[in-house]
Design an enzyme around this catalytic site. Structure first.
Site, PDB file in Angstrom:
ATOM      1  N   GLY A   1       1.541  -1.349   5.010  1.00  0.00           N
ATOM      2  CA  GLY A   1       1.988  -2.407   5.929  1.00  0.00           C
ATOM      3  C   GLY A   1       0.907  -3.349   6.405  1.00  0.00           C
ATOM      4  O   GLY A   1       1.071  -4.012   7.429  1.00  0.00           O
TER       5      GLY A   1
ATOM      6  N   THR B   1       0.893  -1.126   0.000  1.00  0.00           N
ATOM      7  CA  THR B   1       0.000   0.000   0.000  1.00  0.00           C
ATOM      8  C   THR B   1       0.937   1.180   0.000  1.00  0.00           C
ATOM      9  O   THR B   1       2.121   1.016   0.240  1.00  0.00           O
ATOM     10  CB  THR B   1      -0.821  -0.127   1.296  1.00  0.00           C
ATOM     11  OG1 THR B   1      -1.614  -1.302   1.196  1.00  0.00           O
ATOM     12  CG2 THR B   1      -1.668   1.067   1.623  1.00  0.00           C
TER      13      THR B   1
ATOM     14  N   THR C   1      -4.151   1.733  -2.342  1.00  0.00           N
ATOM     15  CA  THR C   1      -3.585   0.387  -2.456  1.00  0.00           C
ATOM     16  C   THR C   1      -4.248  -0.443  -3.547  1.00  0.00           C
ATOM     17  O   THR C   1      -5.378  -0.163  -3.948  1.00  0.00           O
ATOM     18  CB  THR C   1      -3.765  -0.356  -1.101  1.00  0.00           C
ATOM     19  OG1 THR C   1      -3.056  -1.580  -1.128  1.00  0.00           O
ATOM     20  CG2 THR C   1      -5.225  -0.643  -0.804  1.00  0.00           C
TER      21      THR C   1
HETATM   22  N1  GLY Z   1      -5.208  -4.013   1.822  1.00  0.00           N
HETATM   23  C1  GLY Z   1      -4.749  -3.643   3.088  1.00  0.00           C
HETATM   24  C2  GLY Z   1      -5.704  -2.804   3.837  1.00  0.00           C
HETATM   25  O1  GLY Z   1      -6.544  -2.160   3.234  1.00  0.00           O
HETATM   26  O2  GLY Z   1      -5.675  -2.781   5.042  1.00  0.00           O
END
Ligand code: GLY
Length: 578
Positions: free
Chosen positions: A482, A390, A408
């Site tokens: 992360g 992300t 992300t």
């Molecule tokens: N794809 C990781 C999050 O959105 O937390």
């Protein structure tokens, strides 16, 4: 340490802690840089950007210098990252943008997270035996949620920006069309993604040379199809993506490969403007992302639990402080597993989770001496108190407008599947749903019924773009990638500044820890003092050293001066100020 002295120190600590619970604990003197500091931030006065990629930082700073506001710069950065940081920057994914307006003093949360397609079903990621099948939720065309980035960026610009969409897309189109030199980090990330990318001819055509060879450092990386896609968006706006030629290409690849996204899904997609989560910590106001993110709720919940302890006195990264932090994190992540989901679909007890009285009750479960085993920690009853790859960037303009944005496509290069002819990668965000309640996702996070797959629902996220204000003005803008560690990484930057008086560079560089309830371990970065690790083990914690966590991009404002820092944990990031 011999047991007697260890016990004396622990008892003294406990007395201090008990005293502190009944007395307000002041924040540290505000962080400013001094000769004693080892790390120094970037300094600016009129504007600052902090992003994961140098060309995106350049593009954003240029907009600020031309008189554009923080949202203008943020949207320019967002589109540029879609070209220059394709492992996380995107137009095929989604995210969250927190916007602080200096004029109104208000902070709003723009939610452009992906949605489940209308044909999604609760059990779509189970195999014939009824077990969760990660191949389906991570690497198939079913893994893609309906993308939100183009709608989010265009909405931000229309509502809060001053420049044209064409101007915001200019650097992105230039870098896609003319290319940019590959650096070592980009090359390495592509080599790591190659095996999975081979499932998509369209991805291989873009990201590797003929014969599957990776680009060498210094070679130009050109993305012609993506340039055409971005030009279409510049000419026709968001409809090009959600209703026009680009939508047709997305639907075609879905139909050819058993994916679910339809023209109707794309046409219906719209971002949501939400009220941010608001908490107070030692005289500062914390604004962060509400559901469908869990980030804001749990940052505020953990800070509420910790506020009663004299964290500053106990010291930075000491066993006493880390023990309390780990215990608070454990309680918060246990709640996450049950109570968090998309609040448009399920009744998330936000008010209870972020209330000071719920934190008081949770604090009662923390033993000052001993780690509480996670299998005895259960999600609480906040209702009673109802009252991995992300990328994040931060922007502050000369008028005090601020943007904190995290977006992300989930994994590095998302599902690794490219939309043929359109030149962008599809996300694999559907893996953030609980494929089967109780079964961990890619980040080891346990999800509950509230995060089960439902048509048009947004999958639960940990992304935590955050703006901390002091006396109504932005003081700290931060956030991180992360996965499950986003929440605790962002938390530690806030605490390092407020509790430990660190400048933003020191706060960024400091060794991080993470506990997410299950697995029952404190994950630490290399560099925590072995004596501290020993003391944590004495308290009953399992401590494991794993890879570095997060990559924060932060800006702090103090006495009219801007201080910024890009995390050294991942290559390529750059903070620029002027
Ligand atoms: N794809 C990781 C999050 O959105 O937390």
């Amino acid at each position: 340490m011999n047991r007697k002295w260890g016990h004396v120190i622990l008892s003294a600590t406990m007395l201090i802690v008990i005293a502190a619970v009944t007395a307000p604990v002041p924040a540290q003197e505000t962080a400013i840089i001094s000769q004693r500091d080892i790390f120094h931030p970037v300094i600016g006065r009129d504007g600052m950007v902090a992003t994961q990629q140098q060309y995106a930082s350049d593009a954003g700073l240029q907009v600020l210098k031309e008189g554009g506001n923080a949202v203008d710069a943020a949207v320019t950065i967002g589109f540029t990252l879609a070209v220059t940081l394709p492992r996380a920057g995107n137009i095929g994914g989604g995210g969250f943008m927190l916007i602080h307006s200096a004029r109104s003093g208000e902070t709003v949360a723009l939610d452009y997270r992906e949605k489940a397609p209308m044909n999604a079903t609760r059990d779509m990621f189970l195999d014939e035996q009824g077990d969760a099948d990660p191949e389906k939720s991570r690497y198939s065309y079913l893994a893609a949620g309906v993308p939100g980035t183009v709608a989010g960026m265009t909405m931000a610009l229309e509502k809060y920006g001053t420049i044209s969409l064409k101007r915001a897309l200019q650097p992105a189109i230039r870098y896609a069309e003319k290319g940019f030199p590959v650096d070592a980090g980009f090359r390495e990330s592509l080599i790591a993604a190659k095996e999975r990318m081979q499932a998509s001819d369209a991805s291989m055509k873009i990201f590797f040379k003929k014969g599957g060879q990776p680009y060498d450092v210094g070679e130009l990386f050109i993305q012609k199809d993506l340039a055409q896609t971005l030009k279409l968006i510049a000419r026709k706006g968001r409809d090009a993506f959600y209703k026009g030629d680009i939508a047709d290409k997305i639907v075609a690849v879905m139909q050819d490969n058993g994916g679910l996204i339809t023209k109707e899904d794309l046409a219906k997609y719209s971002p949501a403007l939400r009220k941010p989560i608001h908490g107070a910590y030692r005289g500062y106001d914390i604004y962060s992302m509400p559901p469908p993110s869990s980030g804001g709720v749990h940052i505020v919940q953990i800070l509420n639990i910790l506020e009663a302890y004299p964290i500053s006195f106990l010291g930075h990264n000491t066993a006493a402080t880390l023990h309390l932090m780990a215990e608070a994190m454990k309680l918060a992540y246990a709640d996450r597993s049950k109570h968090l989901g998309d609040s448009d679909f399920v009744p998330v007890p936000v008010k209870g989770l972020i209330s000071k009285s719920y934190a008081d009750a949770l604090r009662g479960q923390i033993d000052q001496y001993r780690a509480t085993p996670s299998n005895t920690v259960l999600p609480g009853e906040p209702g009673k108190f109802e009252s991995n790859d992300t990328t994040h960037f931060s922007v502050l303009d000369r008028n005090g407008n601020a943007v904190s944005n995290t977006f992300t496509i989930n994994f590095s290069y998302g599902s690794k599947l490219t939309v043929p002819g359109a030149g962008f990668l599809l996300n694999n965000e559907m893996d953030d749903f609980s494929a089967k309640p109780g079964v961990p996702n890619a980040y080891g996070l346990i999800g509950g019924e509230f995060n089960a797959v439902q048509p048009e629902k947004r999958m639960l996220s940990s992304m935590s773009p955050t703006i901390v204000t002091k006396d109504g003005r932005p003081f700290l803008i931060t956030g991180s990638p992360g996965g499950s560690r986003i929440i605790t990484t962002t938390l530690q930057v806030i605490m390092n500044v407020i509790d430990h008086g660190m400048n933003i560079a020191a706060a960024t560089n400091a060794v991080r820890i993470h506990h997410q309830w299950l697995p029952d371990e404190i994950r630490i970065e290399n560099g925590l003092n072995p004596d501290t690790i020993g003391l944590l083990r004495q308290r009953g914690h399992k401590v494991v050293v794993k890879d570095a966590m997060g990559s924060t991009q932060s800006i702090m404002r103090h006495d009219g001066v801007l201080f910024g820092a890009s995390d050294p944990r991942r290559t390529g990031a750059l903070t620029l100020g002027f």
